[in-house]
Scaffold this active site. Structure first.
Site, short mmCIF file in Angstrom:
data_model
loop_
_atom_site.label_atom_id
_atom_site.label_comp_id
_atom_site.label_asym_id
_atom_site.label_seq_id
_atom_site.Cartn_x
_atom_site.Cartn_y
_atom_site.Cartn_z
CG ASP A 12 -2.01 1.74 1.54
OD1 ASP A 12 -2.13 1.11 0.43
OD2 ASP A 12 -1.49 1.59 2.20
CG ASP A 211 -1.26 2.29 6.61
OD1 ASP A 211 -1.75 3.06 7.37
OD2 ASP A 211 -1.25 1.96 5.33
CG ASP A 215 -4.25 -0.91 3.16
OD1 ASP A 215 -4.70 -0.78 2.13
OD2 ASP A 215 -3.95 -0.44 3.63
#
Length: 315
Positions: A12, A211, A215
């Site tokens: 990410d 995080d 996600d």
């Protein structure tokens, strides 16, 4: 065991490859800058996203009077909407805002494209069906990100990609800075999930590093889900298989190396233990084995297996 077999890793962007502490760097209003920040901050004060927090801080720093937002509804991967002073307000991505606004000044569009090419995230703000302006937000890339990517490639990771809900220009700018070749941008949470599935079909074992709440589905789908421990959301931490407690990306390389070494030592110990048992059995059937020697041989092999395992402590 699984992390040592990973062949592809998806990262990410915000909060993982970047520090997750974005700052408002530029603002362009159609007419009124104060109204732009006031409306945006009213909605974003109800959001948990780091970009939202940055906008709220910017408004507070300017000393604009805060107003309350009601009926706030978050649109994951798109933006946030609600009512401010009795009128509909919307904050988020360009496509999401433009679909709900009557005007779209050409100057705003050009400036947005320019900021995106510079690697900034652009947040659009609309109020009462009119676009108020845009806000440029920039995040700092983690100092260890580029070095970690290089080390992961040296470990033989076949594919490293970046997944983000941000626009393509911003994503490619950051990816080029840290050495990531594959970029998937403008993704909704379900789209991140589909990218992970696509990578699994191609590489079988895939790790996802993230995080945020967005996600979580991808972390759950990945062969190994890895969350950033300090900045990570509760949902991400609960979903992940591995948590990097100090948010240090270099620990990912260490985890992979440790997993591979552990696998090699486990195989060595299994071969060693079984071989010793075969030798003891042969010695027993040939009549060359006494009880004390049998006990010594069996327990001695156990001690040697333990000592071999303790070699992992060197790292």
């Amino acid at each position: 065991e699984a992390i040592g077999q990973v062949k592809a890793i998806a990262f990410d962007k915000t909060g993982t490859l970047t520090m997750g502490k974005p700052q408002v760097v530029q603002v362009m209003a159609v007419e009124n800058t104060a109204k732009l920040l006031q409306v945006a901050a009213a909605l974003e004060s109800m959001s948990e996203h780091p970009i939202g927090a940055a906008i709220v801080r910017a408004a507070q720093k300017q000393g604009w009077e805060s107003v309350a937002a009601v009926n706030v509804l978050a649109k994951p991967g798109r933006g946030i909407s609600g009512e401010v002073e009795g009128k509909i307000a919307v904050v988020g991505k360009a496509a999401f805002i433009q679909a709900q606004a009557d005007n779209c000044p050409e100057s705003i569009v050009k400036q947005s494209q320019k900021w995106e090419q510079e690697g900034k995230t652009v947040v659009w703000v609309a109020y009462d069906n009119d676009i108020l302006g845009i806000i440029a937000v920039a995040d700092t890339v983690r100092s260890t990100a580029a070095r970690s990517i290089v080390h992961l490639k040296r470990l033989g990771i076949e594919q490293i990609v970046m997944l983000t809900g941000d626009n393509q220009c911003t994503a490619e700018s950051i990816a080029a800075e840290i050495g990531i070749d594959g970029v998937y941008a403008e993704l909704l949470p379900e789209a991140k999930l589909e990218v992970i599935r696509q990578l699994q079909r191609q590489y079988q074992s895939v790790a996802m590093v993230g995080d945020g709440i967005n996600d979580a589905p991808a972390l759950a789908q990945a062969s190994v889900g890895i969350a950033m421990g300090t900045i990570g959301s509760d949902v991400a931490l609960e979903t992940a298989d591995v948590v990097l407690m100090t948010d240090r990306l270099e620990k990912l390389e260490y985890a992979i190396r440790l997993s591979r070494r552990s696998g090699r030592i486990v195989k060595q110990n299994i071969v060693f233990a079984l071989s010793f048992i075969v030798i003891l059995l042969i010695a027993n059937f040939t009549g060359n084995m006494t009880l004390p020697l049998g006990v010594l041989g069996h327990e001695g092999s156990t001690v040697l297996v333990i000592l071999n395992g303790l070699r992992l402590l060197k790292d």
